[in-house]
Design a protein around this motif. Structure first.
Motif, PDB file in Angstrom:
ATOM      1  N   ASP A 122       0.836  -1.214   0.000  1.00 13.57           N
ATOM      2  CA  ASP A 122       0.000   0.000   0.000  1.00 13.57           C
ATOM      3  C   ASP A 122       0.868   1.260   0.000  1.00 13.57           C
ATOM      4  O   ASP A 122       0.610   2.216  -0.737  1.00 13.57           O
ATOM      5  CB  ASP A 122      -0.920   0.015   1.224  1.00 13.57           C
ATOM      6  CG  ASP A 122      -2.063  -0.973   1.111  1.00 13.57           C
ATOM      7  OD1 ASP A 122      -2.345  -1.424  -0.019  1.00 13.57           O
ATOM      8  OD2 ASP A 122      -2.674  -1.288   2.149  1.00 13.57           O
ATOM      9  N   VAL A 123       1.882   1.254   0.850  1.00 10.94           N
ATOM     10  CA  VAL A 123       2.772   2.417   0.941  1.00 10.94           C
ATOM     11  C   VAL A 123       3.516   2.616  -0.369  1.00 10.94           C
ATOM     12  O   VAL A 123       3.637   3.739  -0.876  1.00 10.94           O
ATOM     13  CB  VAL A 123       3.770   2.249   2.118  1.00 10.94           C
ATOM     14  CG1 VAL A 123       4.819   3.367   2.101  1.00 10.94           C
ATOM     15  CG2 VAL A 123       3.025   2.242   3.441  1.00 10.94           C
ATOM     16  N   ARG A 124       4.000   1.541  -0.959  1.00  9.37           N
ATOM     17  CA  ARG A 124       4.746   1.647  -2.220  1.00  9.37           C
ATOM     18  C   ARG A 124       3.853   2.110  -3.362  1.00  9.37           C
ATOM     19  O   ARG A 124       4.270   2.908  -4.209  1.00  9.37           O
ATOM     20  CB  ARG A 124       5.399   0.303  -2.543  1.00  9.37           C
ATOM     21  CG  ARG A 124       6.584  -0.009  -1.632  1.00  9.37           C
ATOM     22  CD  ARG A 124       7.123  -1.403  -1.814  1.00  9.37           C
ATOM     23  NE  ARG A 124       8.353  -1.583  -1.028  1.00  9.37           N
ATOM     24  CZ  ARG A 124       8.883  -2.766  -0.731  1.00  9.37           C
ATOM     25  NH1 ARG A 124       8.286  -3.900  -1.137  1.00  9.37           N
ATOM     26  NH2 ARG A 124      10.002  -2.828  -0.026  1.00  9.37           N
ATOM     27  N   VAL A 125       2.627   1.625  -3.387  1.00  9.76           N
ATOM     28  CA  VAL A 125       1.690   2.068  -4.423  1.00  9.76           C
ATOM     29  C   VAL A 125       1.353   3.545  -4.238  1.00  9.76           C
ATOM     30  O   VAL A 125       1.256   4.303  -5.218  1.00  9.76           O
ATOM     31  CB  VAL A 125       0.401   1.207  -4.390  1.00  9.76           C
ATOM     32  CG1 VAL A 125      -0.720   1.867  -5.202  1.00  9.76           C
ATOM     33  CG2 VAL A 125       0.685  -0.188  -4.926  1.00  9.76           C
ATOM     34  N   GLU A 126       1.179   3.977  -2.988  1.00  5.90           N
ATOM     35  CA  GLU A 126       0.891   5.389  -2.725  1.00  5.90           C
ATOM     36  C   GLU A 126       2.026   6.271  -3.240  1.00  5.90           C
ATOM     37  O   GLU A 126       1.795   7.307  -3.875  1.00  5.90           O
ATOM     38  CB  GLU A 126       0.708   5.604  -1.220  1.00  5.90           C
ATOM     39  CG  GLU A 126       0.467   7.057  -0.836  1.00  5.90           C
ATOM     40  CD  GLU A 126       0.504   7.279   0.665  1.00  5.90           C
ATOM     41  OE1 GLU A 126       0.615   8.442   1.084  1.00  5.90           O
ATOM     42  OE2 GLU A 126       0.466   6.280   1.412  1.00  5.90           O
ATOM     43  N   ARG A 127       3.279   5.887  -2.956  1.00  4.53           N
ATOM     44  CA  ARG A 127       4.422   6.671  -3.433  1.00  4.53           C
ATOM     45  C   ARG A 127       4.502   6.639  -4.953  1.00  4.53           C
ATOM     46  O   ARG A 127       4.795   7.657  -5.599  1.00  4.53           O
ATOM     47  CB  ARG A 127       5.729   6.119  -2.847  1.00  4.53           C
ATOM     48  CG  ARG A 127       5.783   6.061  -1.338  1.00  4.53           C
ATOM     49  CD  ARG A 127       5.598   7.451  -0.702  1.00  4.53           C
ATOM     50  NE  ARG A 127       5.725   7.359   0.741  1.00  4.53           N
ATOM     51  CZ  ARG A 127       4.736   7.087   1.564  1.00  4.53           C
ATOM     52  NH1 ARG A 127       3.516   6.887   1.075  1.00  4.53           N
ATOM     53  NH2 ARG A 127       4.923   7.023   2.866  1.00  4.53           N
ATOM     54  N   ALA A 128       4.242   5.478  -5.530  1.00  2.00           N
ATOM     55  CA  ALA A 128       4.289   5.347  -6.988  1.00  2.00           C
ATOM     56  C   ALA A 128       3.229   6.225  -7.648  1.00  2.00           C
ATOM     57  O   ALA A 128       3.473   6.847  -8.689  1.00  2.00           O
ATOM     58  CB  ALA A 128       4.080   3.882  -7.384  1.00  2.00           C
ATOM     59  N   ALA A 129       2.038   6.303  -7.024  1.00  2.00           N
ATOM     60  CA  ALA A 129       0.958   7.121  -7.582  1.00  2.00           C
ATOM     61  C   ALA A 129       1.374   8.586  -7.638  1.00  2.00           C
ATOM     62  O   ALA A 129       1.102   9.293  -8.615  1.00  2.00           O
ATOM     63  CB  ALA A 129      -0.309   6.958  -6.735  1.00  2.00           C
ATOM     64  N   ASN A 130       2.062   9.080  -6.606  1.00  3.19           N
ATOM     65  CA  ASN A 130       2.549  10.463  -6.612  1.00  3.19           C
ATOM     66  C   ASN A 130       3.553  10.685  -7.725  1.00  3.19           C
ATOM     67  O   ASN A 130       3.531  11.714  -8.402  1.00  3.19           O
ATOM     68  CB  ASN A 130       3.187  10.800  -5.259  1.00  3.19           C
ATOM     69  CG  ASN A 130       2.160  11.117  -4.194  1.00  3.19           C
ATOM     70  OD1 ASN A 130       1.054  11.547  -4.508  1.00  3.19           O
ATOM     71  ND2 ASN A 130       2.504  10.894  -2.950  1.00  3.19           N
ATOM     72  N   LEU A 131       4.435   9.719  -7.922  1.00  2.00           N
ATOM     73  CA  LEU A 131       5.441   9.843  -8.980  1.00  2.00           C
ATOM     74  C   LEU A 131       4.805   9.809 -10.363  1.00  2.00           C
ATOM     75  O   LEU A 131       5.255  10.497 -11.289  1.00  2.00           O
ATOM     76  CB  LEU A 131       6.481   8.726  -8.847  1.00  2.00           C
ATOM     77  CG  LEU A 131       7.403   8.819  -7.628  1.00  2.00           C
ATOM     78  CD1 LEU A 131       8.233   7.545  -7.482  1.00  2.00           C
ATOM     79  CD2 LEU A 131       8.315  10.030  -7.734  1.00  2.00           C
ATOM     80  N   LEU A 132       3.769   9.014 -10.516  1.00  2.00           N
ATOM     81  CA  LEU A 132       3.065   8.951 -11.804  1.00  2.00           C
ATOM     82  C   LEU A 132       2.445  10.304 -12.156  1.00  2.00           C
ATOM     83  O   LEU A 132       2.412  10.709 -13.318  1.00  2.00           O
ATOM     84  CB  LEU A 132       1.977   7.871 -11.761  1.00  2.00           C
ATOM     85  CG  LEU A 132       2.468   6.419 -11.769  1.00  2.00           C
ATOM     86  CD1 LEU A 132       1.330   5.474 -11.415  1.00  2.00           C
ATOM     87  CD2 LEU A 132       3.057   6.059 -13.135  1.00  2.00           C
ATOM     88  N   ILE A 133       1.953  11.011 -11.140  1.00  2.29           N
ATOM     89  CA  ILE A 133       1.302  12.294 -11.370  1.00  2.29           C
ATOM     90  C   ILE A 133       2.316  13.421 -11.548  1.00  2.29           C
ATOM     91  O   ILE A 133       2.220  14.236 -12.460  1.00  2.29           O
ATOM     92  CB  ILE A 133       0.360  12.645 -10.198  1.00  2.29           C
ATOM     93  CG1 ILE A 133      -0.773  11.622 -10.101  1.00  2.29           C
ATOM     94  CG2 ILE A 133      -0.219  14.042 -10.364  1.00  2.29           C
ATOM     95  CD1 ILE A 133      -1.675  11.814  -8.895  1.00  2.29           C
ATOM     96  N   TYR A 134       3.325  13.439 -10.692  1.00  2.00           N
ATOM     97  CA  TYR A 134       4.174  14.618 -10.599  1.00  2.00           C
ATOM     98  C   TYR A 134       5.602  14.424 -11.124  1.00  2.00           C
ATOM     99  O   TYR A 134       6.473  15.229 -10.835  1.00  2.00           O
ATOM    100  CB  TYR A 134       4.236  15.104  -9.152  1.00  2.00           C
ATOM    101  CG  TYR A 134       2.887  15.473  -8.603  1.00  2.00           C
ATOM    102  CD1 TYR A 134       2.174  16.553  -9.140  1.00  2.00           C
ATOM    103  CD2 TYR A 134       2.300  14.761  -7.566  1.00  2.00           C
ATOM    104  CE1 TYR A 134       0.929  16.900  -8.644  1.00  2.00           C
ATOM    105  CE2 TYR A 134       1.051  15.113  -7.066  1.00  2.00           C
ATOM    106  CZ  TYR A 134       0.380  16.178  -7.608  1.00  2.00           C
ATOM    107  OH  TYR A 134      -0.857  16.532  -7.118  1.00  2.00           O
TER     108      TYR A 134
END
Length: 399
Positions: free
Chosen positions: A341-353
């Motif tokens: 969950d934590v890794r996906v959350e960080r990955a989601a931020n990187l995908l956006i920004y």
């Protein structure tokens, strides 16, 4: 709302009075004004300009924001066969000469010339959202409104870099918010009251002392200060420092790099909302043990590395089996699922920004392969990483 009702007429008239601007409805070539003396208004006096607003509204579903050559803003919302218009909204103080040129251009008699109230770009964006809600019942987020009108808002800021201090001297008595008002926001964050924290933050934007010589510098400085203070309030609200500092650092970096005033404020609002949500979540799970919270803190700090249950258990001085059972019982999820969950959350931020590739992001957050990253991400987010990036990436990255 039915435009023929007395209730609608009252609300739109009050809107014109409160915002000191014209509000109009154009239906079947009949123009209805909701302000008493619209003779000063280009929307009322200039048919070709009304046509321009209508064309812009026809081109998109969201409320449209139009800027004229005098840096005045107008809002137009289409509803069935009617067009609702609002403006002008000024983002700067005009000199007497500039004001005369503005009115003369639209063929308005000099006797109707008057000063216009100042509005920030964020206020204009939020006014457009409120106007649309009143007319159509449709709600739009600040980001949706910015994306729909990005070119207009972005170009507006290029001309808003004037020095504010040539209008009033620095010694003049300018209203600044009180410590009590600032404390209200910080208390809302500390208590996990998300809606109140964001509301108070936007409310204080209207009356605040200058923190920079230009519009962009002012809002950037203000936003960085706001995020920093709210991060400290979140820590006081029991959010782990590592989480609060990571979130505040992320948004401060985005604010610092951003050249768009409206986007700066959206980042600021997102930061306050996210920090307050973390407090809210912490309060909801406050029954969890210190072992579980320390375990989470370790994962937040080390998600980019390989994480082993035994290593965490050894650090905490308990057995692996006990930590595994305790974590599952108190969080409702397994330790490995929480790590993902934590890794996906960080990955989601990187995908956006960020512009990093999918394989690069997978490696950065320590998924063993891009395919496994895609599988876990889709399980958590109900869409692939590519779909998530296309759907959520801010428009500023496509300019």
């Amino acid at each position: 709302m039915d435009k023929n009702t007395n209730e609608q007429k009252y609300i739109l008239s009050r809107l014109a009075e409160i915002f000191h601007i014209g509000v109009f409805c154009l239906r079947e070539e009949r123009l209805v004004s909701y302000e008493e003396n619209p003779e000063y208004n280009p929307v009322y006096n200039n048919e070709s300009f009304r046509f321009r607003l209508m064309q812009s509204a026809n081109a998109q579903e969201e409320p449209v924001v139009v800027r004229d050559d005098f840096h005045m803003f107008y809002i137009c919302v289409k509803r069935e066969d009617a067009y609702y218009m609002m403006g002008p909204l000024s983002t700067r103080v005009m000199s007497r000469t500039e004001r005369h040129q503005f009115y003369h251009f639209y063929g308005i008699d000099e006797k109707w010339e008057k000063g216009l109230h100042y509005h920030t770009l964020m206020e204009i964006l939020q006014t457009a959202g409120l106007f649309a809600k009143l007319i159509t019942g449709q709600e739009y987020t600040d980001q949706q409104l910015l994306d729909a009108n990005y070119y207009v808002m972005d170009r507006a800021e290029e001309k808003q870099e004037q020095v504010w201090f040539d209008i009033k001297s620095e010694d003049e008595d300018v209203y600044r918010h009180t410590y009590q008002e600032e404390r209200q926001i910080l208390d809302a964050v500390k208590e996990g009251n998300v809606e109140e924290a964001v509301r108070l933050s936007k409310e204080m934007d209207v009356n605040i002392g200058r923190l920079g010589k230009s519009e962009k510098e002012h809002w950037r400085n203000l936003s960085i200060v706001s995020v920093t203070l709210c991060a400290r309030a979140a820590i006081e609200g029991s959010v782990m420092p590592a989480i609060a500092y990571r979130l505040s650092g992320f948004y401060i970096n985005k604010i610092t790099a951003c050249q768009d005033v409206t986007q700066i404020l959206i980042y600021r609002n997102h930061a306050i909302e996210e920090l307050t949500k973390r407090v809210q979540e912490q309060k909801e799970r406050s029954h969890t043990s210190n072992y579980t919270e320390q375990c989470k803190d370790y994962i937040y700090k080390n998600y980019r590395e390989k994480i082993y249950l035994k290593n965490i258990a050894d650090i905490l001085g308990i057995s692996s089996s006990y930590l595994s059972r305790l974590f599952k019982r108190e969080t409702g999820t397994s330790l490995q699922d929480f790590i993902n969950d934590v890794r996906v959350e960080r990955a989601a931020n990187l995908l956006i920004y960020s512009e990093e590739t999918l394989s690069g992001i997978a490696e950065y957050v320590n998924f063993p392969s891009q395919s496994y990253f895609g599988k876990i991400f889709k399980q958590k987010m109900q869409m692939t990483p590519k779909q998530y990036r296309e759907q959520h990436k801010p428009s500023e990255f496509y300019i």
